[in-house]
Design a protein around this motif. Structure first.
Motif, PDB file in Angstrom:
ATOM      1  N   TRP A 134     -18.541 -26.722  23.717  1.00 47.54           N
ATOM      2  CA  TRP A 134     -18.644 -27.746  24.766  1.00 47.54           C
ATOM      3  C   TRP A 134     -19.277 -29.021  24.217  1.00 47.54           C
ATOM      4  O   TRP A 134     -18.803 -30.132  24.493  1.00 47.54           O
ATOM      5  CB  TRP A 134     -19.463 -27.198  25.926  1.00 47.54           C
ATOM      6  CG  TRP A 134     -19.685 -28.198  27.021  1.00 47.54           C
ATOM      7  CD1 TRP A 134     -18.768 -28.665  27.920  1.00 47.54           C
ATOM      8  CD2 TRP A 134     -20.910 -28.876  27.311  1.00 47.54           C
ATOM      9  NE1 TRP A 134     -19.338 -29.594  28.764  1.00 47.54           N
ATOM     10  CE2 TRP A 134     -20.663 -29.737  28.415  1.00 47.54           C
ATOM     11  CE3 TRP A 134     -22.195 -28.833  26.768  1.00 47.54           C
ATOM     12  CZ2 TRP A 134     -21.646 -30.552  28.961  1.00 47.54           C
ATOM     13  CZ3 TRP A 134     -23.185 -29.635  27.302  1.00 47.54           C
ATOM     14  CH2 TRP A 134     -22.906 -30.486  28.387  1.00 47.54           C
ATOM     15  N   THR A 171     -11.857 -28.509  23.837  1.00 47.24           N
ATOM     16  CA  THR A 171     -11.507 -28.390  25.258  1.00 47.24           C
ATOM     17  C   THR A 171     -10.535 -27.258  25.580  1.00 47.24           C
ATOM     18  O   THR A 171     -10.328 -26.958  26.751  1.00 47.24           O
ATOM     19  CB  THR A 171     -10.891 -29.712  25.751  1.00 47.24           C
ATOM     20  OG1 THR A 171      -9.769 -30.039  24.908  1.00 47.24           O
ATOM     21  CG2 THR A 171     -11.914 -30.847  25.675  1.00 47.24           C
ATOM     22  N   GLU A 199     -10.115 -24.097  26.397  1.00 46.11           N
ATOM     23  CA  GLU A 199     -10.969 -22.970  26.766  1.00 46.11           C
ATOM     24  C   GLU A 199     -10.260 -21.635  26.609  1.00 46.11           C
ATOM     25  O   GLU A 199     -10.873 -20.623  26.232  1.00 46.11           O
ATOM     26  CB  GLU A 199     -11.452 -23.145  28.205  1.00 46.11           C
ATOM     27  CG  GLU A 199     -12.307 -24.392  28.407  1.00 46.11           C
ATOM     28  CD  GLU A 199     -12.638 -24.634  29.865  1.00 46.11           C
ATOM     29  OE1 GLU A 199     -12.138 -23.863  30.724  1.00 46.11           O
ATOM     30  OE2 GLU A 199     -13.387 -25.583  30.146  1.00 46.11           O
TER      31      GLU A 199
END
Length: 478
Positions: free
Chosen positions: A103, A108, A110
């Motif tokens: 993070w 990004t 995930e």
């Protein structure tokens, strides 16, 4: 088990792993990259390396510590329970730190990150279970388990990859397939240990034994530093460049063959380390063993590196027919020159590890990491993936020369000037041969074969390729 049988099984373990690893890298991983595209694979590999580097938190040398403990005569069930508890707690800590770090760095994706974190935990747990096999001398099962997950993937994916099935590949499917293979291997290993009545689960409540963590901390630091300066290139490419995913993919495509060829010194170190541990203190035998190892592996890897450089265009066109380019070929050629330096790194760092010089190893590795990051910061914005290749070469060169210098000066080992002069002469002859051979043969594959045979003959004439010391030591000392 007698010494000769043990040495034979260790050698078989090395050879089986080498064969499976080469098939995996050259026929599975390479084909997956061409199927999903360089950009998608580049992003995957950068996130994979990120989770791998932080994976030291998940496995900070706990497996090696377990093997050493199991080799002792007196064992306490509570201690095994403590090790398992530490393993669980470290896995949770690894997950939290990795997600927070991702993070903060702005990774990004995930879904990709989450899958790879789970993959690293499963892979680490399989290695932990294999530690019980090694520690209890169950080497046949260890040989089987060391390649089971990769073999399952190879058997399952080869038909899909190479037959025109119309299957649409994604990176997520590739990761999930590996996770399923790991789960099967874990289940098999767990069941086998149960049949052998070897307990691995905590007998009481989970607790954190700080004494274990304190003992393995220096080894964990060394593993982290080595992983970081070997794997950080792709992470930096993705973060520093607007087209970082594609540049990372190009770099990975070239680096794959250094990774495959590096299996030779890595698996050699598997045989080398226990022998050195038993020979430390016998200076004449250690010196002979070191010289035999260095002046067998370096000439071998020099031949591979020179073949890669002089035939870089042809090799990349053969392996990546739709993605080959001059840029990819040059990056490949530069990276393969790291291979002889990887040999120097593994041979001498193995000596320092056997001699328990962890502080020295950590200092040199920290210097290598700082150098690599600094060079990448300067070179990547201008030269992109090629800059990362130059950074790797310079970092390996500086670390290798540092190890060489420390070995001869700090440990008062004699420097064999004649052997190193022969090595320089060998390099010169390889270069001359590399410029002459392509003009003598129209077929480049025939040219490579002739070049390799002539190079091998020259090396033997110069007195290289002597491993009698290692063979004798393995049988006598293990």
């Amino acid at each position: 088990m007698d010494n000769q049988k043990f040495a034979g099984r260790v050698t078989l373990l090395v050879l089986v792993n080498l064969l499976v690893k080469l098939v995996w890298i050259l026929f599975i991983e390479r084909k997956v990259q061409t199927s999903v595209g360089f950009q998608s694979f580049g992003l995957y590999y950068s996130v994979f390396n990120f989770t791998l580097i932080l994976g030291v938190i998940n496995d900070p040398g706990l497996n090696n510590y377990l093997i050493q403990y199991l080799s002792k005569e007196k064992k306490r069930p509570q201690y095994i329970s403590d090790l398992f508890s530490v393993k669980i707690i470290l896995a949770v800590l690894y997950t939290i730190i990795t997600l927070i770090s991702a993070w903060l760095l702005g990774l990004t994706d995930e879904n990709l990150l989450g899958l790879l974190v789970i993959y690293q935990i499963l892979f680490s747990f399989l290695n932990y279970l294999r530690g019980f096999l090694k520690g209890n001398q169950l080497l046949k099962a260890e040989i089987f388990l060391s390649v089971l997950d990769k073999c399952l993937i190879i058997v399952a994916l080869l038909p899909i990859l190479y037959l025109n099935t119309g299957f649409k590949w994604t990176i997520q499917f590739y990761i999930l397939a590996q996770m399923l293979a790991l789960l099967i291997a874990i289940a098999w290993c767990f069941y086998y240990l149960y049949l052998k009545k070897i307990s691995i689960l905590p007998s009481k409540k989970i607790r954190l034994n700080f004494s274990i963590i304190q003992r393995i901390a220096p080894f964990a630091l060394f593993a982290f530093l080595v992983l970081a300066y070997n794997k950080i290139d792709t992470v930096m490419l993705v973060k520093m460049l607007p087209n970082g995913d594609m540049e990372s993919g190009i770099y990975v495509a070239a680096y794959r063959f250094l990774d495959a060829a590096s299996m030779l010194p890595i698996l050699f170190a598997t045989l080398f380390y226990p022998v050195l541990c038993k020979l430390i203190g016998e200076d004449s035998k250690v010196e002979r063993l070191m010289n035999d190892s260095v002046f067998t592996l370096i000439p071998t890897t020099l031949i591979i590196a020179m073949v890669s450089w002089f035939y870089r265009n042809e090799l990349m066109e053969l392996l990546y027919p739709e993605n080959s380019s001059q840029k990819l070929s040059i990056i490949f050629g530069v990276l393969m020159f790291c291979l002889p330096l990887v040999v120097i790194y593994y041979v001498y760092s193995t000596y320092f590890t056997a001699n328990n010089n962890l502080k020295l190893l950590n200092l040199v590795s920290a210097g290598g990491l700082i150098t690599n990051i600094a060079l990448n910061t300067v070179l990547i914005p201008t030269y992109q993936a090629l800059g990362a290749a130059f950074s790797s070469f310079i970092s390996f060169l500086l670390v290798g020369l540092t190890y060489l210098l420390l070995y001869h000066q700090q440990f008062k080992k004699p420097f064999r000037h004649l052997l190193w002069f022969k090595l320089l002469l060998f390099i010169g002859l390889l270069i001359v041969l590399g410029y002459l051979t392509p003009y003598a043969f129209d077929n480049w594959m025939l040219s490579i074969a002739i070049y390799t045979l002539m190079s091998t003959a020259i090396a033997m004439c110069l007195g290289f390729f002597k491993l009698s010391g290692l063979r004798t030591a393995i049988v006598q000392k293990l």
